[in-house]
Design a protein around this motif. Sequence first.
Motif, PDB file in Angstrom:
ATOM      1  N   THR A 236      -1.555  -4.261   1.500  1.00  0.00           N
ATOM      2  CA  THR A 236      -0.875  -5.015   1.965  1.00  0.00           C
ATOM      3  C   THR A 236       0.533  -4.728   2.645  1.00  0.00           C
ATOM      4  O   THR A 236       0.855  -3.394   2.215  1.00  0.00           O
TER       5      THR A 236
ATOM      6  N   ARG B 293     -11.050  -3.145   9.105  1.00  0.00           N
ATOM      7  CA  ARG B 293      -9.559  -2.920   9.628  1.00  0.00           C
ATOM      8  C   ARG B 293      -8.867  -2.019   8.742  1.00  0.00           C
ATOM      9  O   ARG B 293      -8.308  -1.138   9.037  1.00  0.00           O
ATOM     10  N   SER B 294      -9.133  -2.225   7.361  1.00  0.00           N
ATOM     11  CA  SER B 294      -8.730  -1.364   6.285  1.00  0.00           C
ATOM     12  C   SER B 294      -9.179   0.127   6.502  1.00  0.00           C
ATOM     13  O   SER B 294      -8.074   0.934   6.256  1.00  0.00           O
TER      14      SER B 294
ATOM     15  N   ASP C  50       1.574   4.955   1.102  1.00  0.00           N
ATOM     16  CA  ASP C  50       1.019   5.502   2.249  1.00  0.00           C
ATOM     17  C   ASP C  50       0.066   6.892   1.850  1.00  0.00           C
ATOM     18  O   ASP C  50      -0.588   7.477   2.573  1.00  0.00           O
TER      19      ASP C  50
ATOM     20  N   THR D 205       0.916  -1.362  -0.114  1.00  0.00           N
ATOM     21  CA  THR D 205      -0.118   0.082  -0.049  1.00  0.00           C
ATOM     22  C   THR D 205       0.912   1.349  -0.154  1.00  0.00           C
ATOM     23  O   THR D 205       1.815   1.367   0.703  1.00  0.00           O
TER      24      THR D 205
ATOM     25  N   VAL E 201      -9.104 -10.302  10.147  1.00  0.00           N
ATOM     26  CA  VAL E 201      -8.068  -9.516   9.958  1.00  0.00           C
ATOM     27  C   VAL E 201      -7.741  -8.264  10.883  1.00  0.00           C
ATOM     28  O   VAL E 201      -8.722  -7.755  11.422  1.00  0.00           O
TER      29      VAL E 201
ATOM     30  N   SER F  14     -14.310  -7.975   8.704  1.00  0.00           N
ATOM     31  CA  SER F  14     -13.222  -7.547   9.543  1.00  0.00           C
ATOM     32  C   SER F  14     -12.148  -6.695   8.426  1.00  0.00           C
ATOM     33  O   SER F  14     -11.184  -5.888   8.766  1.00  0.00           O
ATOM     34  N   GLY F  15     -11.926  -7.371   7.201  1.00  0.00           N
ATOM     35  CA  GLY F  15     -11.071  -6.637   6.126  1.00  0.00           C
ATOM     36  C   GLY F  15     -11.167  -5.502   5.907  1.00  0.00           C
ATOM     37  O   GLY F  15     -10.365  -4.543   5.628  1.00  0.00           O
ATOM     38  N   PHE F  16     -12.550  -5.026   5.740  1.00  0.00           N
ATOM     39  CA  PHE F  16     -12.985  -3.917   5.466  1.00  0.00           C
ATOM     40  C   PHE F  16     -12.971  -2.796   6.553  1.00  0.00           C
ATOM     41  O   PHE F  16     -12.363  -1.788   6.394  1.00  0.00           O
TER      42      PHE F  16
ATOM     43  N   ASP G 187      -6.928   1.638   9.623  1.00  0.00           N
ATOM     44  CA  ASP G 187      -5.779   1.634   9.435  1.00  0.00           C
ATOM     45  C   ASP G 187      -5.130   2.582   8.288  1.00  0.00           C
ATOM     46  O   ASP G 187      -3.903   2.852   8.205  1.00  0.00           O
ATOM     47  N   VAL G 188      -5.955   2.768   7.389  1.00  0.00           N
ATOM     48  CA  VAL G 188      -5.455   3.847   6.323  1.00  0.00           C
ATOM     49  C   VAL G 188      -5.208   5.160   6.754  1.00  0.00           C
ATOM     50  O   VAL G 188      -5.726   5.648   7.672  1.00  0.00           O
TER      51      VAL G 188
ATOM     52  N   TYR H  16     -13.494   2.477  -2.228  1.00  0.00           N
ATOM     53  CA  TYR H  16     -13.620   1.257  -1.437  1.00  0.00           C
ATOM     54  C   TYR H  16     -14.931   0.904  -0.961  1.00  0.00           C
ATOM     55  O   TYR H  16     -15.842   1.829  -1.268  1.00  0.00           O
TER      56      TYR H  16
ATOM     57  N   VAL I 146      -3.845  -4.129   8.302  1.00  0.00           N
ATOM     58  CA  VAL I 146      -3.826  -3.897   6.910  1.00  0.00           C
ATOM     59  C   VAL I 146      -2.701  -2.692   6.842  1.00  0.00           C
ATOM     60  O   VAL I 146      -2.763  -1.516   7.277  1.00  0.00           O
TER      61      VAL I 146
ATOM     62  N   ASN J 181      -2.088   6.541  -0.452  1.00  0.00           N
ATOM     63  CA  ASN J 181      -3.424   6.207  -1.248  1.00  0.00           C
ATOM     64  C   ASN J 181      -4.632   6.514  -0.347  1.00  0.00           C
ATOM     65  O   ASN J 181      -4.951   6.363   0.653  1.00  0.00           O
ATOM     66  N   VAL J 182      -5.465   7.454  -0.962  1.00  0.00           N
ATOM     67  CA  VAL J 182      -6.486   7.987  -0.329  1.00  0.00           C
ATOM     68  C   VAL J 182      -7.790   6.932  -0.631  1.00  0.00           C
ATOM     69  O   VAL J 182      -8.177   6.594  -1.809  1.00  0.00           O
ATOM     70  N   MET J 183      -8.447   6.640   0.486  1.00  0.00           N
ATOM     71  CA  MET J 183      -9.385   5.612   0.501  1.00  0.00           C
ATOM     72  C   MET J 183     -10.579   6.566   0.264  1.00  0.00           C
ATOM     73  O   MET J 183     -11.038   7.310   1.065  1.00  0.00           O
TER      74      MET J 183
ATOM     75  N   TYR K 254     -10.066 -11.117   1.134  1.00  0.00           N
ATOM     76  CA  TYR K 254     -10.279 -10.759   2.652  1.00  0.00           C
ATOM     77  C   TYR K 254     -10.647  -9.412   2.461  1.00  0.00           C
ATOM     78  O   TYR K 254     -11.029  -8.841   3.475  1.00  0.00           O
ATOM     79  N   GLY K 255     -10.861  -8.608   1.261  1.00  0.00           N
ATOM     80  CA  GLY K 255     -11.528  -7.201   1.442  1.00  0.00           C
ATOM     81  C   GLY K 255     -10.487  -6.182   1.927  1.00  0.00           C
ATOM     82  O   GLY K 255     -10.878  -5.142   2.068  1.00  0.00           O
ATOM     83  N   VAL K 256      -9.157  -6.599   1.926  1.00  0.00           N
ATOM     84  CA  VAL K 256      -8.293  -5.657   2.318  1.00  0.00           C
ATOM     85  C   VAL K 256      -7.926  -4.350   1.386  1.00  0.00           C
ATOM     86  O   VAL K 256      -7.793  -4.731   0.214  1.00  0.00           O
ATOM     87  N   PHE K 257      -7.819  -3.357   1.946  1.00  0.00           N
ATOM     88  CA  PHE K 257      -7.398  -2.174   0.924  1.00  0.00           C
ATOM     89  C   PHE K 257      -5.898  -2.222   0.530  1.00  0.00           C
ATOM     90  O   PHE K 257      -5.511  -1.497  -0.451  1.00  0.00           O
TER      91      PHE K 257
END
Lengths: 141, 77
Positions: B50, A57-58, A9, A7, B59, A53-55, A61-62, A43, B62, A11-13, B45-48
């Motif tokens: 890695t 947490r992303s 640093d 990723t 998760v 959880s993947g979404f 953390d972004v 996104y 990320v 990158n705008v979500m 996993y849908g992560v934005f």
Amino acid sequence: MSQDCCTSDGNVMILACSGGSNVGQLSNQAAVELTREGFGKMYCLAGIGGLLSGFVRSAKDVQALVAIDGCDVGCAKAILEHTEVPLKNYVVITELGIEKNKNLELKSKDILKVKEAIRACCAGTCQRQETVKASIGRCCG
Amino acid sequence: MDIKVLGPGCPKCHETERLVKEVVAELSVDASVDKITDLMKIAGYGVFGTPAVVVDGEVKSVGKIPKKEEIKTWIEG
């Protein structure tokens, strides 16, 4: 594999409410075009709302995130608040002077206006961003 | 315990995998650590971004190299 495969640093979500009105769809179209233009990466807000959880947490953390709501009902904002994702940058399209209606034929000038507002917000030059930051400050003490 | 490190193979991903394995060894826990490099599987996993770390299907991290203390917290529950 490239050293740059992780990723970026910067990158705008981009999270759009993508609702069923002109302004909801303007949020979606602006997100799509800004992604194509390389400004950021659209996104899946639904994944966050679904508590996957993947979404979630992303989003937490972004480093850079912008949420776009079509109107002041604030569905995108509510999802982020429920999932405790910090609302770093926030645009409400009706506050840009675009009236909400059920006409899904979008106007190019409106799309452009929304994209400019999103860029300005992320650059730290919009009033809404300051309001949100002040609000977060109060909420978090 | 099932731990997966998601990443196509960049230095950050390798470092994350190394740290996770190090913590697992230090804690002497019964855990499998798998590296997932397939982009379609990672997308599942849908992560934005890695690297990402998945512990028992959830998760946990990320787009960054997690700290050892964080990893310990995930493993110790």
